[in-house]
Write a protein that holds these residues in place. Structure first.
Motif, PDB file in Angstrom:
ATOM      1  N   LYS A   1       0.837  -1.200   0.000  1.00  0.00           N
ATOM      2  CA  LYS A   1       0.000   0.000   0.000  1.00  0.00           C
ATOM      3  C   LYS A   1       0.865   1.241   0.000  1.00  0.00           C
ATOM      4  O   LYS A   1       0.546   2.238  -0.671  1.00  0.00           O
ATOM      5  N   GLU A   2       1.975   1.186   0.730  1.00  0.00           N
ATOM      6  CA  GLU A   2       2.872   2.340   0.813  1.00  0.00           C
ATOM      7  C   GLU A   2       3.489   2.665  -0.539  1.00  0.00           C
ATOM      8  O   GLU A   2       3.694   3.836  -0.877  1.00  0.00           O
ATOM      9  N   LYS A   3       3.795   1.633  -1.361  1.00  0.00           N
ATOM     10  CA  LYS A   3       4.419   1.843  -2.664  1.00  0.00           C
ATOM     11  C   LYS A   3       3.417   1.794  -3.818  1.00  0.00           C
ATOM     12  O   LYS A   3       3.824   1.815  -4.994  1.00  0.00           O
ATOM     13  N   ASN A   4       2.121   1.707  -3.475  1.00  0.00           N
ATOM     14  CA  ASN A   4       1.061   1.674  -4.493  1.00  0.00           C
ATOM     15  C   ASN A   4       1.266   0.528  -5.489  1.00  0.00           C
ATOM     16  O   ASN A   4       1.141   0.705  -6.710  1.00  0.00           O
ATOM     17  N   VAL A   5       1.601  -0.660  -4.965  1.00  0.00           N
ATOM     18  CA  VAL A   5       1.775  -1.845  -5.797  1.00  0.00           C
ATOM     19  C   VAL A   5       0.521  -2.696  -5.690  1.00  0.00           C
ATOM     20  O   VAL A   5       0.082  -3.045  -4.584  1.00  0.00           O
ATOM     21  N   THR A   6      -0.087  -3.007  -6.834  1.00  0.00           N
ATOM     22  CA  THR A   6      -1.344  -3.765  -6.831  1.00  0.00           C
ATOM     23  C   THR A   6      -1.120  -5.273  -7.027  1.00  0.00           C
ATOM     24  O   THR A   6      -1.945  -6.076  -6.615  1.00  0.00           O
ATOM     25  N   LYS A   7      -0.028  -5.648  -7.661  1.00  0.00           N
ATOM     26  CA  LYS A   7       0.255  -7.065  -7.885  1.00  0.00           C
ATOM     27  C   LYS A   7       0.893  -7.682  -6.645  1.00  0.00           C
ATOM     28  O   LYS A   7       1.587  -6.996  -5.887  1.00  0.00           O
ATOM     29  N   ASN A   8       0.630  -8.987  -6.472  1.00  0.00           N
ATOM     30  CA  ASN A   8       1.226  -9.721  -5.359  1.00  0.00           C
ATOM     31  C   ASN A   8       2.460 -10.480  -5.830  1.00  0.00           C
ATOM     32  O   ASN A   8       2.473 -11.039  -6.930  1.00  0.00           O
ATOM     33  N   TYR A   9       3.471 -10.491  -4.987  1.00  0.00           N
ATOM     34  CA  TYR A   9       4.687 -11.232  -5.273  1.00  0.00           C
ATOM     35  C   TYR A   9       4.852 -12.314  -4.193  1.00  0.00           C
ATOM     36  O   TYR A   9       5.090 -11.992  -3.026  1.00  0.00           O
ATOM     37  N   TRP A  10       4.691 -13.562  -4.612  1.00  0.00           N
ATOM     38  CA  TRP A  10       4.591 -14.660  -3.650  1.00  0.00           C
ATOM     39  C   TRP A  10       5.870 -14.834  -2.824  1.00  0.00           C
ATOM     40  O   TRP A  10       5.792 -15.201  -1.666  1.00  0.00           O
ATOM     41  N   PHE A  11       7.037 -14.610  -3.429  1.00  0.00           N
ATOM     42  CA  PHE A  11       8.303 -14.695  -2.692  1.00  0.00           C
ATOM     43  C   PHE A  11       8.908 -13.317  -2.452  1.00  0.00           C
ATOM     44  O   PHE A  11      10.022 -13.207  -1.957  1.00  0.00           O
ATOM     45  N   GLY A  12       8.167 -12.254  -2.799  1.00  0.00           N
ATOM     46  CA  GLY A  12       8.678 -10.900  -2.657  1.00  0.00           C
ATOM     47  C   GLY A  12       9.579 -10.509  -3.817  1.00  0.00           C
ATOM     48  O   GLY A  12       9.645 -11.181  -4.853  1.00  0.00           O
ATOM     49  N   THR A  13      10.276  -9.391  -3.657  1.00  0.00           N
ATOM     50  CA  THR A  13      11.198  -8.899  -4.686  1.00  0.00           C
ATOM     51  C   THR A  13      12.543  -8.584  -4.035  1.00  0.00           C
ATOM     52  O   THR A  13      12.643  -8.415  -2.821  1.00  0.00           O
ATOM     53  N   ASP A  14      13.578  -8.481  -4.880  1.00  0.00           N
ATOM     54  CA  ASP A  14      14.910  -8.161  -4.356  1.00  0.00           C
ATOM     55  C   ASP A  14      15.157  -6.656  -4.424  1.00  0.00           C
ATOM     56  O   ASP A  14      14.246  -5.868  -4.716  1.00  0.00           O
ATOM     57  N   GLN A  15      16.399  -6.250  -4.203  1.00  0.00           N
ATOM     58  CA  GLN A  15      16.718  -4.822  -4.130  1.00  0.00           C
ATOM     59  C   GLN A  15      16.581  -4.107  -5.472  1.00  0.00           C
ATOM     60  O   GLN A  15      16.534  -2.870  -5.515  1.00  0.00           O
ATOM     61  N   PHE A  16      16.517  -4.868  -6.566  1.00  0.00           N
ATOM     62  CA  PHE A  16      16.320  -4.269  -7.886  1.00  0.00           C
ATOM     63  C   PHE A  16      14.876  -4.399  -8.372  1.00  0.00           C
ATOM     64  O   PHE A  16      14.580  -4.094  -9.525  1.00  0.00           O
ATOM     65  N   GLY A  17      14.002  -4.895  -7.523  1.00  0.00           N
ATOM     66  CA  GLY A  17      12.603  -5.045  -7.898  1.00  0.00           C
ATOM     67  C   GLY A  17      12.318  -6.265  -8.749  1.00  0.00           C
ATOM     68  O   GLY A  17      11.272  -6.338  -9.396  1.00  0.00           O
ATOM     69  N   ARG A  18      13.223  -7.232  -8.783  1.00  0.00           N
ATOM     70  CA  ARG A  18      13.006  -8.444  -9.577  1.00  0.00           C
ATOM     71  C   ARG A  18      12.193  -9.463  -8.784  1.00  0.00           C
ATOM     72  O   ARG A  18      12.372  -9.611  -7.574  1.00  0.00           O
ATOM     73  N   ASP A  19      11.300 -10.153  -9.473  1.00  0.00           N
ATOM     74  CA  ASP A  19      10.411 -11.122  -8.831  1.00  0.00           C
ATOM     75  C   ASP A  19      11.218 -12.321  -8.329  1.00  0.00           C
ATOM     76  O   ASP A  19      11.815 -13.060  -9.117  1.00  0.00           O
TER      77      ASP A  19
END
Length: 335
Positions: free
Chosen positions: A106-124
């Motif tokens: 919500k803080e970053k206005n991201v609507t998609k879910n990332y099941w394992f999260g993302t890394d420091q470069f935003g990669r799934d």
């Protein structure tokens, strides 16, 4: 004194009208060695559970990277360091997208879910983790092929012929084994870039040594058996005796040793990638993912958690399944 009512007399017995050939028939089911080994392996709950887990990991490694349509190097810093979030499991704290009590999505206005999260470069990380699992499984497959096609042939020829051939081949093997794997990698890096090809060559150079020794020992034990003498008497050549008689009789030991070499190869690749001598960016392996996550361990521990769980499952399950195969193929270890 025995009671007269219980005395055994000739009339107490009745003759069974049974032909002589009937007594020579085998009443039990005839079971081959392979069928007996399979039956004992199936009854080993730990080995079967391990095989199911390995099969599931292999399946996810094949189809997992295609779940969300991301590439392994799709970067977007606006979604960097997102914690894991699964819509159906938001009631579980580990998958609700919160970090330190804050809804990061919500803080970053991201609507998609990332099941394992993302890394420091935003990669799934879901995509990268299963792509990395593919690399680790490819390494395991290469080690298996090296064991089968190099170790078995080398050890079979050395043990069967013996004499000067055995002496020369064993001295070569000892020279190769005397050079540590890490030294092989460093030497290869002088002429090649670190990566999958370099690791593959290093594994092909050294992973088959233990298999060659085991097969050589089996050849020395079996080559003077009666069935080998009978086959030679009937005109069979050396190649036929080795590959049609001796190696099939050693197949149990070969399978068992191969199963134990797989986790060694996976760990070897992970170790090299962790210290920076293995897979390089943007490619990923389980070892390189753990290395990347280790740098963010105190802030974002999930980046190390999932690759660590998968590589731990692979190592544990392959070892348990190897134990199960050893119990199945060795009657002396039958429970």
């Amino acid at each position: 004194m025995a009671n007269s009512n219980t005395d055994i007399t000739k009339e107490s017995f009745a003759k069974v009208n049974l032909a002589d050939t009937e007594s020579e028939k085998i009443t039990g089911e005839s079971v081959s060695a392979w069928k007996d080994a399979l039956r004992r392996f199936v009854t080993n709950k730990g080995a079967m559970a391990s095989m199911i887990i390995i099969a599931a990991i292999v399946l996810f490694a094949i189809i997992g990277p295609h779940f969300f349509g991301y590439d392994i190097d799709d970067q977007d810093v606006s979604r960097a360091n997102l914690p894991p979030k699964i819509g159906a499991l938001t009631w579980i704290p580990a998958f609700n997208g919160y970090e330190n009590g804050v809804d990061i999505y919500k803080e970053k206005n991201v609507t998609k879910n990332y099941w394992f999260g993302t890394d420091q470069f935003g990669r799934d990380l879901w995509t990268r983790t299963w792509k990395g699992t593919q690399i680790s499984l490819i390494i395991a497959l290469i080690a298996t092929l090296a064991d089968v096609f190099i170790g078995v042939v080398y050890g079979g020829v050395s043990g069967y012929f013996g004499g000067m051939i055995d002496t020369v081949l064993q001295r070569i093997l000892e020279i190769i084994a005397g050079i540590p794997n890490l030294v092989w990698i460093i030497l290869l890096m002088l002429i090649m870039r670190p990566g999958l090809i370099t690791i593959t060559i290093a594994i092909l150079a050294t992973s088959w040594l233990s298999m060659a020794r085991i097969v050589r020992g089996e050849m020395l034990k079996l080559k003077n058996q009666e069935f080998v003498l009978a086959s030679r008497t009937l005109g069979a050549g050396d190649g036929r005796i080795i590959f049609k008689h001796l190696i099939p009789n050693s197949i149990g030991m070969i399978i068992i040793n191969t199963m134990f070499s797989v986790p060694n190869a996976i760990f070897f690749e992970a170790f090299l990638s962790f210290i920076g001598l293995g897979i390089r960016q943007p490619q990923a392996s389980l070892g390189s993912l753990i290395n990347d996550g280790y740098q963010m361990l105190q802030i974002h521990p999930y980046q190390t958690l999932y690759p660590g769980i998968i590589i731990s499952l692979l190592l544990i399950c392959f070892n348990i399944m190897g134990d199960g195969l050893r119990d199945a193929f060795d009657p002396k270890l039958r429970r």
